[in-house]
Write an enzyme that holds these catalytic residues in place. Structure first.
Site, mmCIF file in Angstrom:
data_model
loop_
_atom_site.group_PDB
_atom_site.id
_atom_site.type_symbol
_atom_site.label_atom_id
_atom_site.label_comp_id
_atom_site.label_asym_id
_atom_site.label_seq_id
_atom_site.Cartn_x
_atom_site.Cartn_y
_atom_site.Cartn_z
ATOM 1 N N LYS A 271 0.850 -1.205 0.000
ATOM 2 C CA LYS A 271 0.000 0.000 0.000
ATOM 3 C C LYS A 271 0.883 1.251 0.000
ATOM 4 O O LYS A 271 1.589 1.515 0.963
ATOM 5 C CB LYS A 271 -0.909 -0.020 1.242
ATOM 6 C CG LYS A 271 -1.721 1.253 1.478
ATOM 7 C CD LYS A 271 -2.629 1.131 2.719
ATOM 8 C CE LYS A 271 -3.346 2.442 3.027
ATOM 9 N NZ LYS A 271 -4.171 2.382 4.254
ATOM 10 N N ASP A 276 -2.859 9.970 4.082
ATOM 11 C CA ASP A 276 -4.252 9.566 4.257
ATOM 12 C C ASP A 276 -4.987 10.548 5.162
ATOM 13 O O ASP A 276 -4.907 10.475 6.381
ATOM 14 C CB ASP A 276 -4.301 8.144 4.857
ATOM 15 C CG ASP A 276 -5.723 7.623 5.002
ATOM 16 O OD1 ASP A 276 -6.650 8.270 4.470
ATOM 17 O OD2 ASP A 276 -5.890 6.564 5.640
ATOM 18 N N LYS A 283 -10.420 12.260 8.867
ATOM 19 C CA LYS A 283 -9.884 11.813 10.161
ATOM 20 C C LYS A 283 -9.847 12.988 11.131
ATOM 21 O O LYS A 283 -9.755 14.145 10.699
ATOM 22 C CB LYS A 283 -8.443 11.317 9.968
ATOM 23 C CG LYS A 283 -8.312 9.984 9.261
ATOM 24 C CD LYS A 283 -6.859 9.542 9.240
ATOM 25 C CE LYS A 283 -6.710 8.227 8.493
ATOM 26 N NZ LYS A 283 -7.317 7.083 9.208
ATOM 27 N N ASP A 294 1.464 6.202 5.779
ATOM 28 C CA ASP A 294 0.516 5.222 5.238
ATOM 29 C C ASP A 294 1.043 4.545 3.960
ATOM 30 O O ASP A 294 0.352 3.746 3.342
ATOM 31 C CB ASP A 294 -0.839 5.902 5.000
ATOM 32 C CG ASP A 294 -2.021 4.960 5.176
ATOM 33 O OD1 ASP A 294 -1.824 3.878 5.770
ATOM 34 O OD2 ASP A 294 -3.131 5.304 4.719
ATOM 35 N N ASP A 353 -12.444 6.588 4.247
ATOM 36 C CA ASP A 353 -11.194 6.369 4.978
ATOM 37 C C ASP A 353 -10.740 4.901 4.890
ATOM 38 O O ASP A 353 -9.623 4.570 5.274
ATOM 39 C CB ASP A 353 -11.385 6.789 6.446
ATOM 40 C CG ASP A 353 -10.056 7.000 7.160
ATOM 41 O OD1 ASP A 353 -9.010 7.016 6.476
ATOM 42 O OD2 ASP A 353 -10.082 7.148 8.403
ATOM 43 N N GLU A 355 -9.611 3.279 2.450
ATOM 44 C CA GLU A 355 -9.152 3.452 1.076
ATOM 45 C C GLU A 355 -8.063 2.463 0.671
ATOM 46 O O GLU A 355 -7.905 2.163 -0.505
ATOM 47 C CB GLU A 355 -8.657 4.892 0.873
ATOM 48 C CG GLU A 355 -7.199 5.155 1.302
ATOM 49 C CD GLU A 355 -6.935 4.944 2.777
ATOM 50 O OE1 GLU A 355 -7.890 5.040 3.578
ATOM 51 O OE2 GLU A 355 -5.784 4.661 3.154
ATOM 52 N N ARG A 357 -7.737 -0.751 1.062
ATOM 53 C CA ARG A 357 -8.245 -1.966 0.412
ATOM 54 C C ARG A 357 -8.665 -1.690 -1.027
ATOM 55 O O ARG A 357 -8.604 -2.565 -1.877
ATOM 56 C CB ARG A 357 -9.383 -2.564 1.253
ATOM 57 C CG ARG A 357 -10.584 -1.688 1.400
ATOM 58 C CD ARG A 357 -11.457 -2.059 2.605
ATOM 59 N NE ARG A 357 -10.892 -1.571 3.880
ATOM 60 C CZ ARG A 357 -11.424 -1.811 5.072
ATOM 61 N NH1 ARG A 357 -12.501 -2.555 5.182
ATOM 62 N NH2 ARG A 357 -10.867 -1.323 6.165
HETATM 63 N N1 BES Z 1 -4.337 4.101 7.128
HETATM 64 C C1 BES Z 1 -5.469 3.806 7.932
HETATM 65 C C2 BES Z 1 -5.172 2.758 9.011
HETATM 66 C C3 BES Z 1 -4.283 3.193 10.139
HETATM 67 C C4 BES Z 1 -4.821 3.756 11.276
HETATM 68 C C5 BES Z 1 -2.941 2.940 10.098
HETATM 69 C C6 BES Z 1 -4.006 4.114 12.326
HETATM 70 C C7 BES Z 1 -2.113 3.283 11.145
HETATM 71 C C8 BES Z 1 -2.645 3.872 12.257
HETATM 72 C C9 BES Z 1 -6.587 3.260 7.056
HETATM 73 O O1 BES Z 1 -6.659 3.772 5.785
HETATM 74 C C10 BES Z 1 -7.871 3.575 7.742
HETATM 75 O O2 BES Z 1 -8.154 4.733 7.868
HETATM 76 N N2 BES Z 1 -8.611 2.561 8.165
HETATM 77 C C11 BES Z 1 -9.834 2.760 8.853
HETATM 78 C C12 BES Z 1 -10.827 1.766 8.325
HETATM 79 C C13 BES Z 1 -12.231 1.996 8.793
HETATM 80 C C14 BES Z 1 -12.768 3.288 8.242
HETATM 81 C C15 BES Z 1 -13.074 0.836 8.361
HETATM 82 C C16 BES Z 1 -9.585 2.542 10.332
HETATM 83 O O3 BES Z 1 -8.793 1.676 10.696
HETATM 84 O O4 BES Z 1 -10.155 3.286 11.115
HETATM 85 ZN ZN ZN Z 2 -4.922 4.497 4.977
HETATM 86 MN MN MN Z 3 -7.767 5.578 5.709
#
Ligand code: BES
Ligand code: ZN
Ligand code: MN
Length: 516
Positions: A271, A276, A283, A294, A353, A355, A357
């Site tokens: 990725k 992000d 966020k 990210d 968010d 994104e 996947r």
């Molecule tokens: N890049 C984030 C995941 C992340 C969060 C990595 C904190 C490192 C530290 C990812 O893109 C994300 O935002 N995931 C969301 C998914 C949710 C919206 C289903 C998450 O984990 O909150």
């Molecule tokens: Zn992300």
């Molecule tokens: Mn995200």
């Protein structure tokens, strides 16, 4: 990133001139320290017990008890404990013990601003000099890592070790070869840390493309960059959707190491989300800055790729980095939008968010359709949920094939980058069913890491596939002496280790076992 300049010295340890001479001590079965011969004459303080991570820094005059009265040409001596080594330890355990010792030396080098370092390899029969030197050097190089690019040149800042003299008992080629391996994988770890340390405006999708193109200068390496127009033609709706709110052009970087003779193809996908913001499902501002990290999955696979190509294994390795940032410009993808992926699967965007996947799905489907790999490993800072599950000590491993899972977990242990497997299954896949499209991009709060993996699962078919969620370990993975604060470079060395062992372990087993 400076690769350490290491020479294998023919001199005696006491005759090498250095700012710091390092020797090692182990614990015997009774728990007493056993020191290197050269220091039997030195008085060590009683607090030093030679446990792992223990160290003792000695300044002259080096008081000697016996009559040998060796004069020592170095300015300081560091005795580093290795703990008890009895032969029952697993390879992974010992590797990490040696790496940890390298990290301890690096910490002292940083605090004492050591320029000339000398290391006397231990001459204990329980320790193999080759593997000791490989992992010690790996830990040393990783531990000495610094990122100073954006700091004003400061004369007081530590500029790193200029030269390391390694004194070996055997003085054999084996030690030189081992040092080279250690430096290659540690160097790759540092390269991926460098990419991660760059801010969102310093490392963009175009920088991934540039790095990928640079790799095409290596033997048997070819790089292809897919631009936005190519993605449109190919129907990569996931990457395009995430990129919609951005001014930064998306890239899909494909690096193909293809030796003349090979049987199997390993595919690596990372990725490469260079920032992000969450997109329209924005966020919270606190901690958003960390989302420049990210792209750590992409950084890990492409940095590993360079080290792998340099080692010239007899297996084809292809790396794909889908890269964009996730921003909220006027054209941004919205919650409720429906997109179509490369393989025709439609997806309802419930949360912009989620994104990672979306961009991985296109890369996985495209890579598998194009190269028909023997196995696929993807790395991604995919979910916050994996931090809740495993903290900052294990990366999450989700896999559709038991053999691949075991082989990869072993590579992770050997690299000092532990993985912990989480289950997959139809009950989790059910959570991402959509009422209006084939799937949706979130599965609710329960098992957030697994439902994210189930999303990717839809794009890999029967190909043996492993997904590493490194959201908890790509940074804040700080338990190791050789991982300074900041991005850890996690995954890079696990992949190198995995490829190194492919012929011995991976290939035949994978072919004989069906997916689970
Ligand atoms: N890049 C984030 C995941 C992340 C969060 C990595 C904190 C490192 C530290 C990812 O893109 C994300 O935002 N995931 C969301 C998914 C949710 C919206 C289903 C998450 O984990 O909150
Ligand atoms: Zn992300
Ligand atoms: Mn995200």
């Amino acid at each position: 990133m400076n690769v350490l300049d290491i020479v294998v010295s023919k001199k005696k340890a006491e005759d090498v001139r250095s700012d710091l001479l390092v020797v090692f001590a182990v614990l015997d079965k009774k728990g007493k320290p056993v020191n290197d011969k050269i220091f039997q004459g030195l008085t060590l303080s009683p607090e030093f017990t030679a446990k792992e991570e223990q160290k003792l820094l000695l300044y002259p005059p080096f008081t000697q008890k016996d009559s040998t009265k060796k004069s020592i040409s170095s300015k300081r001596i560091l005795v580093v404990g290795l703990g008890e080594i009895g032969g029952g330890e697993s390879a992974g355990e010992l590797n990490d013990r040696f790496r940890t010792a390298g990290g301890v030396i690096a910490q002292i080098c940083k605090s004492s601003k050591i320029k000339q370092l000398a290391v006397k390899l231990p001459a204990f029969k329980e320790i193999d000099e080759n593997s000791f030197s490989e992992y010690l050097v790996e830990g040393l190089q990783l531990g000495l890592y610094q990122f100073l690019k954006y700091k004003k040149k400061d004369d007081d800042a530590y500029q790193g070790v200029r030269r390391v003299s390694v004194v070996s008992v055997s003085k054999g080629q084996g030690v030189r070869r081992s040092i080279k391996r250690g430096l290659n994988s540690a160097g790759a770890g540092c390269v991926s840390r460098d990419m991660a340390n760059e801010p969102g405006n310093g490392w963009t999708p175009s920088d991934f493309a540039k790095f990928g193109k640079k790799l095409s200068g290596l033997d048997n390496v070819e790089t292809t960059i897919f631009e936005k127009g190519d993605m449109k033609k190919l129907g990569m709706g996931g990457i395009l959707a995430v990129n919609q709110g951005s001014h930064e052009a998306p890239k899909l970087v494909v690096v193909d190491y293809c030796p003349e003779k090979y049987q199997d193809t390993i595919m690596l996908v990372g990725k490469g989300l260079t920032f992000d913001s969450g997109g329209i499902s924005i966020k919270p501002s606190q901690g958003m800055m960390d989302m420049k990290y990210d792209m750590c999955g992409g950084g890990a696979v492409i940095a590993a790729m360079e080290a792998i190509a340099l080692e010239k294994p007899k297996v084809r390795v292809i790396c794909l980095v889908p890269s964009t940032d996730n921003m909220n410009g006027g054209g941004a993808v919205k919650p409720g939008d429906i997109i179509g992926h490369f393989n025709g699967v439609t997806s309802e965007i419930e949360n912009t968010d989620a994104e990672g996947r979306l961009i991985l799905a296109d890369a996985l489907a495209y890579g598998i359709a194009t190269y028909e790999p023997s196995c696929v490993i993807d790395l991604a800072t995919l979910t916050g949920a994996v931090i809740i599950a495993l903290g900052h000590h294990h990366s999450g491993l989700m896999c559709n094939n038991d053999t691949l899972a075991k082989t990869l977990a072993k590579a992770g242990l050997r690299a000092g980058e532990p993985l912990w497997r989480l289950p997959l299954g139809p009950a989790y896949a059910k959570q991402i069913k959509s009422k209006v499209a084939d799937i949706k991009n979130t599965g609710g709060r329960p098992a957030g890491s697994i439902t994210a993996a189930e999303y990717l699962h839809k794009f890999v078919g029967d190909t043996p596939w492993a997904h590493l969620d490194i959201a908890g370990t790509a940074w804040d993975f700080t338990e190791k002496t050789y991982v300074p604060k900041g991005p850890s470079g996690i995954g890079t060395r696990t992949l190198i280790e995995f490829v190194r062992n492919w012929r011995a372990e991976g290939s035949s087993m994978l072919r004989s076992q069906k997916k689970s």
